[in-house]
Design an enzyme around this catalytic site. Sequence first.
Site, PDB file in Angstrom:
ATOM      1  N   CYS A 116    -103.108  -2.571 -75.991  1.00 16.03           N
ATOM      2  CA  CYS A 116    -104.252  -1.657 -75.986  1.00 16.03           C
ATOM      3  C   CYS A 116    -105.410  -2.250 -75.187  1.00 16.03           C
ATOM      4  O   CYS A 116    -106.073  -1.551 -74.428  1.00 16.03           O
ATOM      5  CB  CYS A 116    -104.681  -1.358 -77.419  1.00 16.03           C
ATOM      6  SG  CYS A 116    -106.053  -0.197 -77.540  1.00 16.03           S
ATOM      7  N   CYS A 151    -104.309  -0.827 -83.753  1.00 17.34           N
ATOM      8  CA  CYS A 151    -105.390  -0.512 -82.828  1.00 17.34           C
ATOM      9  C   CYS A 151    -105.535   0.995 -82.634  1.00 17.34           C
ATOM     10  O   CYS A 151    -104.617   1.671 -82.165  1.00 17.34           O
ATOM     11  CB  CYS A 151    -105.091  -1.195 -81.489  1.00 17.34           C
ATOM     12  SG  CYS A 151    -106.369  -0.991 -80.241  1.00 17.34           S
TER      13      CYS A 151
END
Length: 383
Positions: free
Chosen positions: A106, A206
């Site tokens: 991410c 995330c």
Amino acid sequence: MSTVEAGNRMRVVVGISGGVDSAVAALLLKRQGYAVSGLFMKNWEDDDADGYCPSRQDLIDAASVCDVIGIDLEAVNFSREYKERVFADFLREYEAGRTPNPDILCNSEIKFRCFLDHAMNMGAERIATGHYAQARAWEGDGCREYQLLKARDGTKDQSYFLYRLTQAQLAKTLFPLGALTKREVRRIAADAGLPVAAKKDSTGICFIGERPFREFLMRYLPTCPGEIHNLDDGCVLGEHQGLMYHTVGQRKGLGIGGIRARQDAAGGHDAWYVAGKDVAANVLYVVQGHNHPALLKDRLTALDLNWVAGRAPHAHWTYTARPRYRAPDTPCVIDSMEPDGEDVRAQIVFAQPQWALTSGQSVVLYESQVCLGGGIICTSFPH
């Protein structure tokens, strides 16, 4: 920051998440004279109303923070990019029997690629985040490069999650919290009257949040029952619902706690731990005892390498490494680096055995405070 940069009112776009860290990062940059604006990223939409990923409240908090600081805020939706570049890989890795770290992907694909590109298109000269890490320009051997450093607060250092950053990304990034402790950050926020000063830190996957993980994964990957074997004698101990629901070193949730094979030194019974997976046979291997030899290894293979400086460290030099985020820095050497198709395979040897090395996780190398880079752990099982 130099006074020249401040005097020129360098424009910086800060990733504002709605939490205290990014809020203080923006506040500090504003106080230092930068022309600051905020960007709120929405990266998950599948179950926006279930309470696990409260992006609506986070956006409200982000707007409140920016109002107090006195900066503009833009909201942007990267949900499609997140699904294509992060979540799809996340599912593929689990389906292959590995245990990925989506926070690392991410960072490299969303926070320092999509966000960076968007900010540059907004006219920014730099981006900034609330990560606990540091970056510096370093000159040596006739060249200039950017180094990624550990944060001052070792308990919050996030350089591990940033090891896939490139020179181009580091050159455009500021980490205002790198020299601060978490306690100092919360104090600054409280003194400034920021509404998120006491807000709990986000946890879980995330941008997806903290949620019952097995149930979440079952929505995307069907169950695939198979046998659980005792690695030591081959006996079948039970049944698992899918290798993707288990990771090396896992103790809870195996469903075989009542099976006793041997006693520990105190006369009790050792707990069972996942020691490995045979994906082809769909077999989960377990062993008894935290310190079982199958859980302790002094070497690993790493693929998909990324070196922050753009070049590999020296083989056979002593560095330190973390084979997981919370692992302590451990002395190691790069024993070899060899071509592996279009990739490069690195063999890393530790000074002492490491517990529960896990395929799909990242091993990150350091030279003192400098994060050199790392790669994805690739272990084979059974041996």
